[in-house]
Write a protein that holds these residues in place. Structure first.
Motif, PDB file in Angstrom:
ATOM      1  N   SER A   1       4.205 -93.512  41.804  1.00 29.74           N
ATOM      2  CA  SER A   1       5.524 -93.989  41.395  1.00 29.74           C
ATOM      3  C   SER A   1       6.273 -92.807  40.785  1.00 29.74           C
ATOM      4  N   VAL A   2       7.579 -92.910  40.692  1.00 28.38           N
ATOM      5  CA  VAL A   2       8.369 -91.838  40.085  1.00 28.38           C
ATOM      6  C   VAL A   2       7.894 -91.606  38.655  1.00 28.38           C
ATOM      7  N   ASN A   3       7.612 -92.674  37.910  1.00 32.59           N
ATOM      8  CA  ASN A   3       7.138 -92.514  36.528  1.00 32.59           C
ATOM      9  C   ASN A   3       5.781 -91.821  36.476  1.00 32.59           C
ATOM     10  N   GLN A   4       4.884 -92.178  37.367  1.00 29.65           N
ATOM     11  CA  GLN A   4       3.572 -91.531  37.406  1.00 29.65           C
ATOM     12  C   GLN A   4       3.710 -90.048  37.751  1.00 29.65           C
ATOM     13  N   LEU A   5       4.569 -89.752  38.725  1.00 33.03           N
ATOM     14  CA  LEU A   5       4.780 -88.366  39.119  1.00 33.03           C
ATOM     15  C   LEU A   5       5.421 -87.579  37.984  1.00 33.03           C
ATOM     16  N   ALA A   6       6.399 -88.179  37.317  1.00 33.42           N
ATOM     17  CA  ALA A   6       7.047 -87.509  36.187  1.00 33.42           C
ATOM     18  C   ALA A   6       6.022 -87.168  35.108  1.00 33.42           C
ATOM     19  N   ALA A   7       5.141 -88.104  34.809  1.00 32.12           N
ATOM     20  CA  ALA A   7       4.093 -87.843  33.809  1.00 32.12           C
ATOM     21  C   ALA A   7       3.156 -86.739  34.285  1.00 32.12           C
ATOM     22  N   ALA A   8       2.825 -86.738  35.569  1.00 37.43           N
ATOM     23  CA  ALA A   8       1.894 -85.742  36.109  1.00 37.43           C
ATOM     24  C   ALA A   8       2.443 -84.322  36.024  1.00 37.43           C
ATOM     25  N   VAL A   9       3.769 -84.177  36.105  1.00 35.64           N
ATOM     26  CA  VAL A   9       4.372 -82.836  36.074  1.00 35.64           C
ATOM     27  C   VAL A   9       5.101 -82.555  34.761  1.00 35.64           C
ATOM     28  N   SER A  10       4.899 -83.440  33.796  1.00 38.92           N
ATOM     29  CA  SER A  10       5.486 -83.270  32.444  1.00 38.92           C
ATOM     30  C   SER A  10       7.006 -83.149  32.462  1.00 38.92           C
ATOM     31  N   LEU A  11       7.640 -84.020  33.240  1.00 37.25           N
ATOM     32  CA  LEU A  11       9.101 -84.104  33.274  1.00 37.25           C
ATOM     33  C   LEU A  11       9.504 -85.549  33.052  1.00 37.25           C
ATOM     34  N   SER A  12      10.712 -85.755  32.572  1.00 34.18           N
ATOM     35  CA  SER A  12      11.214 -87.119  32.455  1.00 34.18           C
ATOM     36  C   SER A  12      11.688 -87.574  33.837  1.00 34.18           C
ATOM     37  N   PRO A  13      11.646 -88.873  34.112  1.00 33.73           N
ATOM     38  CA  PRO A  13      12.153 -89.346  35.402  1.00 33.73           C
ATOM     39  C   PRO A  13      13.588 -88.892  35.696  1.00 33.73           C
ATOM     40  N   PRO A  14      14.521 -88.928  34.728  1.00 31.68           N
ATOM     41  CA  PRO A  14      15.873 -88.448  35.047  1.00 31.68           C
ATOM     42  C   PRO A  14      15.919 -86.961  35.434  1.00 31.68           C
ATOM     43  N   THR A  15      15.003 -86.163  34.899  1.00 30.11           N
ATOM     44  CA  THR A  15      14.944 -84.750  35.282  1.00 30.11           C
ATOM     45  C   THR A  15      14.296 -84.603  36.650  1.00 30.11           C
ATOM     46  N   LEU A  16      13.318 -85.458  36.950  1.00 32.51           N
ATOM     47  CA  LEU A  16      12.595 -85.375  38.216  1.00 32.51           C
ATOM     48  C   LEU A  16      13.427 -85.825  39.411  1.00 32.51           C
ATOM     49  N   VAL A  17      14.297 -86.803  39.230  1.00 28.71           N
ATOM     50  CA  VAL A  17      15.036 -87.379  40.366  1.00 28.71           C
ATOM     51  C   VAL A  17      15.818 -86.336  41.168  1.00 28.71           C
ATOM     52  N   PRO A  18      16.576 -85.405  40.550  1.00 30.60           N
ATOM     53  CA  PRO A  18      17.268 -84.404  41.362  1.00 30.60           C
ATOM     54  C   PRO A  18      16.300 -83.476  42.124  1.00 30.60           C
ATOM     55  N   ILE A  19      15.132 -83.229  41.545  1.00 24.37           N
ATOM     56  CA  ILE A  19      14.116 -82.429  42.231  1.00 24.37           C
ATOM     57  C   ILE A  19      13.641 -83.188  43.465  1.00 24.37           C
ATOM     58  N   LEU A  20      13.401 -84.483  43.304  1.00 24.46           N
ATOM     59  CA  LEU A  20      12.979 -85.307  44.438  1.00 24.46           C
ATOM     60  C   LEU A  20      14.077 -85.400  45.490  1.00 24.46           C
ATOM     61  N   ASP A  21      15.332 -85.466  45.051  1.00 24.83           N
ATOM     62  CA  ASP A  21      16.447 -85.492  46.003  1.00 24.83           C
ATOM     63  C   ASP A  21      16.397 -84.270  46.916  1.00 24.83           C
TER      64      ASP A  21
END
Length: 162
Positions: A50-70
Motif C-alpha cells: 500500500s502507499v502507506n506501507q511503502l512510505a513507511a518502508a522508505v521513511s517518507l510521508s505519503p504526501p511526499t511519496l505520491v509525487p515520486i510515485l507519479d
C-alpha cells in the motif's frame, strides 16, 4: 550545549546537502533519484505494498511519496491500483520495466564514500552507523508529530494481485 547543537545542525546540513547533490548527479546520469530508487527497491523486496506501507518502508510521508510515485508511474516503472474491498487504499507494484530499472540502477551511495567507508575498521563502521541510527531515533518524535502518526492499513483481503 549551544555549541554542540550548532555543530550537530551544521553537520546534519552538510549530510543533507551531500545526499541531495549525489541524488541530483544520479538523476542526471542514470535518470533516477535516490528516493525513486529506494521506492523501487522496497517494492522489489516487499512485493505489492500500500502507499502507506511503502512510505513507511522508505521513511517518507505519503504526501511526499505520491509525487515520486507519479514520476515512476509516468515512466511505467510502477503501477498503482485501488483496493477492491476499500477503494481508499492504493496499492503499488513494480512493472517489468521497474524490475529492470532496479537491476540497472547505480548504487544509491556515492562510490567514493563507499570506498572510504570500507577502509574503516568494522568496529568504526558499526559505531558510525549506530550513531546515525541514534540521531534518527532522537528525531523520531518530531517526524511522527509532523506526519500525524500514520496508521498502516491491513493488506487488501481480496489479495494484492487481484
Amino acid at each position: 550545549m549551544a555549541e554542540a547543537e550548532d555543530r550537530m545542525l551544521r553537520a546534519m546540513r552538510r549530510l543533507i546537502h551531500a545526499t541531495d547533490s549525489h541524488s541530483k548527479r544520479m538523476e542526471r546520469s542514470a535518470g533516477i533519484t535516490i528516493p525513486q530508487l529506494l521506492a523501487l527497491r522496497a517494492l522489489q523486496e516487499g512485493g505489492t505494498l500500500s502507499v502507506n506501507q511503502l512510505a513507511a518502508a522508505v521513511s517518507l510521508s505519503p504526501p511526499t511519496l505520491v509525487p515520486i510515485l507519479d514520476k515512476l508511474e509516468q515512466r511505467a516503472l510502477i503501477q498503482r491500483r485501488r483496493g477492491t474491498v476499500d477503494r481508499r487504499n492504493v496499492f503499488v507494484e513494480l512493472t517489468e520495466a521497474g524490475k529492470a530499472a532496479v537491476r540497472a540502477a547505480p548504487a544509491p551511495l556515492d562510490r567514493s564514500f563507499v570506498e572510504r567507508f570500507a577502509t574503516l575498521p568494522a568496529e568504526r563502521q558499526e559505531t558510525l552507523v549506530k550513531a546515525l541510527e541514534e540521531i534518527v531515533a532522537l528525531m523520531a518524535p518530531l517526524v511522527a508529530a509532523e506526519r500525524g502518526a500514520l496508521a498502516t492499513p491491513a493488506p487488501d483481503p481480496a489479495g494484492a494481485g487481484a
